[in-house]
Write a protein that holds these residues in place. Structure first.
Motif, PDB file in Angstrom:
ATOM      1  N   SER A  76       0.126  -0.724   0.129  1.00  0.00           N
ATOM      2  CA  SER A  76       0.022   0.302   0.403  1.00  0.00           C
ATOM      3  C   SER A  76       0.742   1.424  -0.177  1.00  0.00           C
ATOM      4  N   ASP A  77       0.374   2.043  -0.444  1.00  0.00           N
ATOM      5  CA  ASP A  77       1.079   3.853  -0.500  1.00  0.00           C
ATOM      6  C   ASP A  77       0.855   4.708   0.299  1.00  0.00           C
ATOM      7  N   GLU A  78       0.055   4.065   2.033  1.00  0.00           N
ATOM      8  CA  GLU A  78       0.472   4.814   2.849  1.00  0.00           C
ATOM      9  C   GLU A  78       1.163   5.545   3.643  1.00  0.00           C
ATOM     10  N   ASN A  79       3.044   5.132   3.154  1.00  0.00           N
ATOM     11  CA  ASN A  79       4.348   5.265   3.976  1.00  0.00           C
ATOM     12  C   ASN A  79       5.434   4.966   2.883  1.00  0.00           C
ATOM     13  N   ALA A  84      -3.480   5.262  -1.537  1.00  0.00           N
ATOM     14  CA  ALA A  84      -4.325   6.629  -0.904  1.00  0.00           C
ATOM     15  C   ALA A  84      -3.671   7.905  -1.158  1.00  0.00           C
ATOM     16  N   ASN A  85      -3.896   7.697  -2.541  1.00  0.00           N
ATOM     17  CA  ASN A  85      -3.528   8.744  -3.476  1.00  0.00           C
ATOM     18  C   ASN A  85      -1.837   8.969  -3.712  1.00  0.00           C
ATOM     19  N   ARG A  86      -0.839   8.674  -2.311  1.00  0.00           N
ATOM     20  CA  ARG A  86       0.204   9.253  -2.328  1.00  0.00           C
ATOM     21  C   ARG A  86       1.320   8.341  -3.597  1.00  0.00           C
ATOM     22  N   ALA A  87       1.294   7.917  -3.631  1.00  0.00           N
ATOM     23  CA  ALA A  87       2.599   7.859  -4.639  1.00  0.00           C
ATOM     24  C   ALA A  87       1.413   8.289  -6.074  1.00  0.00           C
ATOM     25  N   ARG A 133       0.319  10.756  -5.799  1.00  0.00           N
ATOM     26  CA  ARG A 133       1.149  12.651  -6.446  1.00  0.00           C
ATOM     27  C   ARG A 133       2.925  12.881  -5.858  1.00  0.00           C
ATOM     28  N   HIS A 134       3.551  12.052  -5.415  1.00  0.00           N
ATOM     29  CA  HIS A 134       4.745  11.510  -5.188  1.00  0.00           C
ATOM     30  C   HIS A 134       5.561  12.046  -6.661  1.00  0.00           C
ATOM     31  N   SER A 135       6.436  12.868  -5.516  1.00  0.00           N
ATOM     32  CA  SER A 135       7.581  13.994  -6.797  1.00  0.00           C
ATOM     33  C   SER A 135       8.731  13.417  -6.556  1.00  0.00           C
ATOM     34  N   PRO A 136       9.980  12.613  -7.148  1.00  0.00           N
ATOM     35  CA  PRO A 136       9.108  12.077  -8.792  1.00  0.00           C
ATOM     36  C   PRO A 136       8.254  11.502  -8.575  1.00  0.00           C
ATOM     37  N   PRO A 137       7.374  11.039  -9.616  1.00  0.00           N
ATOM     38  CA  PRO A 137       5.900   9.962  -9.852  1.00  0.00           C
ATOM     39  C   PRO A 137       6.576   8.656  -9.743  1.00  0.00           C
ATOM     40  N   ILE A 138       6.747   8.421  -9.032  1.00  0.00           N
ATOM     41  CA  ILE A 138       6.519   6.557  -8.043  1.00  0.00           C
ATOM     42  C   ILE A 138       5.609   5.614  -9.405  1.00  0.00           C
ATOM     43  N   THR A 139       6.234   4.515  -9.323  1.00  0.00           N
ATOM     44  CA  THR A 139       5.797   3.441 -10.070  1.00  0.00           C
ATOM     45  C   THR A 139       4.271   3.039 -10.267  1.00  0.00           C
ATOM     46  N   THR A 140       2.670   2.912 -10.369  1.00  0.00           N
ATOM     47  CA  THR A 140       2.488   2.459  -9.016  1.00  0.00           C
ATOM     48  C   THR A 140       0.902   1.689 -10.481  1.00  0.00           C
ATOM     49  N   ILE A 141       0.466   0.642  -9.236  1.00  0.00           N
ATOM     50  CA  ILE A 141      -0.722  -0.553  -9.597  1.00  0.00           C
ATOM     51  C   ILE A 141      -1.773  -0.001  -9.278  1.00  0.00           C
ATOM     52  N   SER A 142      -2.437   0.048 -10.014  1.00  0.00           N
ATOM     53  CA  SER A 142      -4.093   0.552  -9.815  1.00  0.00           C
ATOM     54  C   SER A 142      -5.308  -0.331  -9.884  1.00  0.00           C
ATOM     55  N   HIS A 143      -6.288  -0.347  -9.369  1.00  0.00           N
ATOM     56  CA  HIS A 143      -7.642  -1.358  -9.832  1.00  0.00           C
ATOM     57  C   HIS A 143      -8.142  -0.797 -11.278  1.00  0.00           C
ATOM     58  N   GLY A 144      -7.836   0.478 -11.488  1.00  0.00           N
ATOM     59  CA  GLY A 144      -7.868   1.051 -13.037  1.00  0.00           C
ATOM     60  C   GLY A 144     -10.127   1.868 -12.001  1.00  0.00           C
TER      61      GLY A 144
END
Length: 373
Positions: free
Chosen positions: A270-273, A299-302, A304-315
């Motif tokens: 999870s991107d909480e931390n 949690a919308n944190r990854a 919005r991170h700068s530089p952007p984090i490579t993320t996976i979501s449910h779409g």
């Protein structure tokens, strides 16, 4: 020769087409041949479906044209149920907040109203019974993740038409329509990203939680399925959500130790931390040349991170489209509630935290498609 297409499928597609044209004020249907070409069906199948719609009073013949009867307004009441904080109105889980806003906007464009019902398990003035009682009269409920197990049986009592966003693919939801969110595939996609980046020693970070720990476990299981087959190493560390400098420093020391011992990848279940995990690594210039980072966007944190984090979501958009299709189908035929199951494949949003060797292979969107189950 046209392939065989069930008339029931064409009938469903035509109902959606009618509703869309009603919303745009376009009340004339294309000709039979044009419809047959659009749906890749025979003219006979299209004629049979049109006759059914004519019998239901949804269309009528005027000279040589098939016309659509104007919509009589919204037929059913739709509600979106979510767990959140009464004071702020925000969902506990940011991913469902995004979905709620997106679905509401999509339905508004179709002149359909979505009512939102927030359940706050921390509000002493609210009980599961009082919350369920407030849903009386709602015809269709879209139910997102509910952490209080007492609520779901009560929802089944007050509303017979449930559409459940099911992140666990539970056998208990066979009597309802389900949008299944594939959390195991999230883990498998993360493993594939690390494998293509040639990472060999991954630290999986999981936050402490009670209500959603099964989701984290499913993601870890999916990760292990693929990564273990490659005979690579991975370990799991649990991050305690304690707001003390001591606990934060202990967590950062654990990350530093893993990297110093050869760790070259971090999977944030999870991107909480994400800030606590990545801050020192970014500052030292180790990402992504020495350490790759992949996070689930919950949690919308990854994102919005700068530089952007490579993320996976449910779409979110995929889910909202499926819910909208169901609503449009019910508006056309409110007496028939289809019990359907849709499996939503996770999506990858490439950031700047995975080694570039991954990008030499395939577009990250293709990775998600290749792992769809």
């Amino acid at each position: 020769m046209k392939p065989y297409v069930k008339s029931s499928k064409i009938l469903e597609e035509l109902r959606l087409l009618l509703r869309e044209r009603q919303c745009r004020g376009e009340l004339i249907l294309p000709g039979i041949r044009e419809l047959a070409k659009e749906f890749d069906a025979s003219c006979g199948t299209v004629i049979k479906s049109l006759n059914q719609l004519r019998d239901e009073g949804l269309i009528y013949q005027e000279k040589k044209s098939t016309r659509i009867r104007p919509a009589a307004g919204q037929v059913l009441r739709y509600g979106f149920v979510y767990t959140g904080h009464r004071g702020s109105g925000c969902c506990w889980f940011a991913a469902y907040d995004r979905l709620r806003f997106l679905l509401e906007r999509m339905m508004n464009k179709q002149h359909l109203q979505l009512e939102c019902f927030l359940y706050d398990p921390e509000d002493p003035a609210e009980t599961p019974e009082s919350f369920a009682a407030g849903l009386a009269g709602v015809d269709v409920l879209f139910v997102s993740l509910i952490s209080d197990l007492r609520v779901m049986p009560l929802l089944r009592q007050v509303c017979s038409r449930l559409v459940i966003l099911d992140p666990c693919n539970s056998e208990d939801n066979r009597d309802a329509s389900c949008i299944q969110l594939d959390n195991r595939a999230v883990g498998r996609i993360a493993a594939e990203l690390f494998i293509q980046a040639r990472c060999r020693n991954i630290l999986c970070v999981i936050p402490q939680a009670k209500s959603t720990d099964i989701l984290f476990r499913l993601r870890l299981e999916g990760f292990a399925e693929l990564f273990a087959n490659e005979q690579r190493r991975f370990s799991v560390v649990e991050h305690q959500n304690a707001d003390t400098l001591k606990s934060l420093q202990m967590f950062r020391d654990r990350i530093d130790q893993a990297v110093s011992e050869g760790g070259d990848g971090i999977f944030c279940v999870s991107d909480e931390n994400i800030s606590e995990i990545s801050e020192e690594l970014f500052r030292s210039g180790k990402v992504p040349s020495e350490v790759s980072i992949v996070a689930f966007d919950g949690a919308n944190r990854a994102i919005r991170h700068s530089p952007p984090i490579t993320t996976i979501s449910h779409g979110d958009e995929q889910i909202a489209v499926e819910l909208l299709k169901l609503a449009l189908r019910l508006e056309s035929n409110p007496r028939q509630f289809p019990v359907i199951t849709r499996l939503i494949a996770p999506q990858v949003y490439p950031g700047a935290t995975v080694r570039k060797v991954m990008k030499e292979h395939h577009n990250a969107q293709l990775i998600a498609g290749s792992l769809q189950v």
